[in-house]
Design a protein around this motif. Structure first.
Motif, PDB file in Angstrom:
ATOM      1  N   SER A 124     -39.982   5.146  76.074  1.00  0.00           N
ATOM      2  CA  SER A 124     -39.787   3.756  76.505  1.00  0.00           C
ATOM      3  C   SER A 124     -39.349   3.751  77.959  1.00  0.00           C
TER       4      SER A 124
ATOM      5  N   THR B 162     -36.694   2.274  78.986  1.00  0.00           N
ATOM      6  CA  THR B 162     -35.244   2.510  78.966  1.00  0.00           C
ATOM      7  C   THR B 162     -34.940   3.994  79.044  1.00  0.00           C
TER       8      THR B 162
ATOM      9  N   TYR C  65     -33.860  -5.472  86.024  1.00  0.00           N
ATOM     10  CA  TYR C  65     -33.631  -4.968  84.669  1.00  0.00           C
ATOM     11  C   TYR C  65     -34.240  -3.582  84.581  1.00  0.00           C
TER      12      TYR C  65
ATOM     13  N   GLU D 180     -36.362  -2.391  91.271  1.00  0.00           N
ATOM     14  CA  GLU D 180     -37.712  -2.836  90.928  1.00  0.00           C
ATOM     15  C   GLU D 180     -38.392  -3.144  92.266  1.00  0.00           C
TER      16      GLU D 180
ATOM     17  N   ASN E  52     -38.105  -9.263  86.579  1.00  0.00           N
ATOM     18  CA  ASN E  52     -37.160  -9.551  85.495  1.00  0.00           C
ATOM     19  C   ASN E  52     -36.132 -10.611  85.840  1.00  0.00           C
TER      20      ASN E  52
ATOM     21  N   VAL F 296     -41.674   0.645  85.898  1.00  0.00           N
ATOM     22  CA  VAL F 296     -42.033   0.454  84.491  1.00  0.00           C
ATOM     23  C   VAL F 296     -42.966  -0.760  84.357  1.00  0.00           C
TER      24      VAL F 296
ATOM     25  N   LYS G 232     -44.822   0.863  79.936  1.00  0.00           N
ATOM     26  CA  LYS G 232     -45.814  -0.192  79.737  1.00  0.00           C
ATOM     27  C   LYS G 232     -47.259   0.291  79.914  1.00  0.00           C
TER      28      LYS G 232
HETATM   29  N1  PLP Z   1     -37.595  -1.232  83.724  1.00  0.00           N
HETATM   30  C1  PLP Z   1     -38.260  -2.367  83.943  1.00  0.00           C
HETATM   31  C2  PLP Z   1     -38.597  -2.770  85.347  1.00  0.00           C
HETATM   32  C3  PLP Z   1     -38.646  -3.182  82.877  1.00  0.00           C
HETATM   33  O1  PLP Z   1     -39.304  -4.331  83.121  1.00  0.00           O
HETATM   34  C4  PLP Z   1     -38.321  -2.776  81.562  1.00  0.00           C
HETATM   35  C5  PLP Z   1     -38.694  -3.624  80.413  1.00  0.00           C
HETATM   36  O2  PLP Z   1     -39.145  -4.724  80.519  1.00  0.00           O
HETATM   37  C6  PLP Z   1     -37.641  -1.582  81.384  1.00  0.00           C
HETATM   38  C7  PLP Z   1     -37.292  -0.833  82.477  1.00  0.00           C
HETATM   39  C8  PLP Z   1     -37.288  -1.127  80.003  1.00  0.00           C
HETATM   40  O3  PLP Z   1     -38.432  -0.722  79.335  1.00  0.00           O
HETATM   41  P1  PLP Z   1     -38.465  -0.688  77.733  1.00  0.00           P
HETATM   42  O4  PLP Z   1     -38.361  -2.095  77.265  1.00  0.00           O
HETATM   43  O5  PLP Z   1     -39.765  -0.022  77.418  1.00  0.00           O
HETATM   44  O6  PLP Z   1     -37.301   0.130  77.292  1.00  0.00           O
END
Ligand code: PLP
Length: 433
Positions: free
Chosen positions: A120, A122, A148, A210, A215, A245, A271
């Motif tokens: 993921s 995260t 985020y 980012e 987000n 991501v 993603k």
């Molecule tokens: N980083 C960014 C920029 C995101 O937009 C997201 C999720 O939307 C994440 C990290 C976390 O990813 P995940 O939801 O797959 O854990």
């Protein structure tokens, strides 16, 4: 206000789900908390459209929160997954598809010399900052309010996405001593970043950002912002981590780092590289990545990491994108959509501004410019909620929060965008009354 889902199987499922799962969902923003009403439950999806358990079909601008660039149930991806599944769903041992996907990603994003797959976004971000802390021997990180980076403890400080949507304070459960190691600055605010480095320059392991914010709503970096972060990080011996991501292979072939010409030390992905299956990755300079176990001492592992179905889906999506090179076309369509929303709102004397890059974009119900999360919070959330439902009832599903970006795919043809704009105009006429 009539909501899309007040009767029917979706509502019944939601009521049942709420007794079984917190808020009835597996991830907070899905619960429609910001816009009211009950979420619809999806029965199936194809191309640009979702169909719910009551048989209602909507054009989807969430696209699994950016994961799907080819639309739902893209034949290449379905074939890759079914083909892989027939050969075994998980090995817990290396497979060839991992090597192929790693090679493709490193080719498309040259700053990534080596990478590690996780499950993921995260996992990718929390592993990346562990590595940054290990490599620099420093504890602090600097992030931006409204950005985020997933739900790792160190990131739940002035976070965007669901945290902003729900208006939550920094999360209970995060130890204060850990939160104290996360510094925050407003997005696009170089002076605030400099001030943190003046105060703690020898304690900051990395800046994580980012490179295009998706987000806190959709917010572009100002031209000087990312180069300044690069320069400040280098000058102070800190690492620069781009959290791509969301933007990776969505805003451009080489991600935001290619668009803006700034090279990070580490990049996190998710993603798009999973083609709709659970995948993340972190990667970057070889000397840094070689610190990751088992090549080095920084521990990070995963039972399902490099899963053959997920690797196959990601490969299929990336290969199809490389063949189609759709980013310019998708940017034009996203821009047409966002400009159409902004113009139609202004025709009804509603304040609006917006933007787009590649296959993502967004708008705010306020006058521009929106440079940071603190500006985004000045939008008209009530108007957003009414507009969201007015669109949904007419068959268009936008992200159910003003603190999210919208996503298009190659399945969002000019016709789909035109139909959406007709809905947008009707919805705005309704909410402006
Ligand atoms: N980083 C960014 C920029 C995101 O937009 C997201 C999720 O939307 C994440 C990290 C976390 O990813 P995940 O939801 O797959 O854990």
């Amino acid at each position: 206000m009539t909501l899309f889902t007040q009767t029917d199987r979706s509502s019944a499922l939601f009521a049942r789900a709420r007794t079984l799962m917190p808020g009835g969902v597996s991830s907070p923003v899905r619960a429609f908390g910001k816009v009211g009403g009950a979420p619809f439950f999806v029965a199936h999806a194809r191309g640009a459209h979702l169909t719910d358990v009551d048989g209602r079909t909507v054009s989807d601008y969430v696209m699994s929160w950016g994961a799907l660039m080819l639309g739902h149930a893209a034949p290449e991806i379905v074939a890759a997954i079914t083909g892989a599944a027939a050969r075994g769903t998980s090995y817990g041992a290396p497979c060839e598809a991992e090597v192929e996907l790693a090679a493709l990603i490193t080719r498309l994003m040259p700053s990534i010399e080596m990478l590690r797959f996780v499950n993921s976004g995260t996992e990718a971000t929390l592993s990346a900052i562990r590595l940054a802390r290990a490599a620099t021997g420093r504890d602090m990180i600097l992030k931006f309010s409204g950005n985020y980076h997933g739900h790792g403890d160190s990131f739940l400080v002035q976070a965007g996405s669901g945290v902003a949507t729900l208006g939550l304070p920094d999360s209970p459960g995060v130890p204060a001593c850990l939160a104290a190691l996360t510094l925050t600055a407003p997005y696009n605010d170089v002076a605030a970043v400099s001030a943190h480095f003046d105060a703690h320059g020898d304690r900051i392991a990395c800046i994580i950002v980012e490179p295009v914010c998706g987000n806190a709503g959709f917010i572009l970096p100002e031209p000087a912002f990312l180069p300044a972060l690069r320069e400040i990080a280098t000058r102070h011996g800190a690492l620069l981590v781009f959290d791509e991501v969301m933007t990776g292979f969505r805003v451009a072939r080489g991600g935001a780092q290619a668009t803006f010409g700034v090279t990070p030390d580490l990049t996190t992905l998710g993603k798009v590289i999973g083609g709709g299956l659970p995948v993340g990755a972190y990667g970057g300079r070889r000397d840094l990545m070689e610190r990751v176990a088992p090549a080095g001492p920084v521990y990070q592992a995963g039972t399902l990491s490099g899963n053959p179905l997920a690797m196959g889906a990601g490969l299929a999506q990336l290969r199809a994108l490389l063949e189609a090179e759709p980013w310019k076309t998708l940017e034009a369509r996203t821009r047409t959509l966002v400009d159409g929303i902004v113009t139609a709102a202004q025709e009804h004397d509603l304040p609006a501004c917006g933007g787009a890059l590649g296959a993502m974009g967004g708008w705010f119900f306020r006058t521009g410019p929106v440079r940071r999360y603190e500006d985004a919070r000045g939008g008209d959330d009530d108007l957003f909620g009414r507009f969201f439902h007015a669109c949904l009832r007419r068959g268009v599903y936008f992200p159910p929060s003003p603190y999210e970006a919208l996503f298009v795919s190659v399945a969002h043809t000019d016709d789909v965008i035109d139909e959406t704009l007709a809905v947008v105009r009707a919805a705005l006429a309704e909410v402006a009354r």
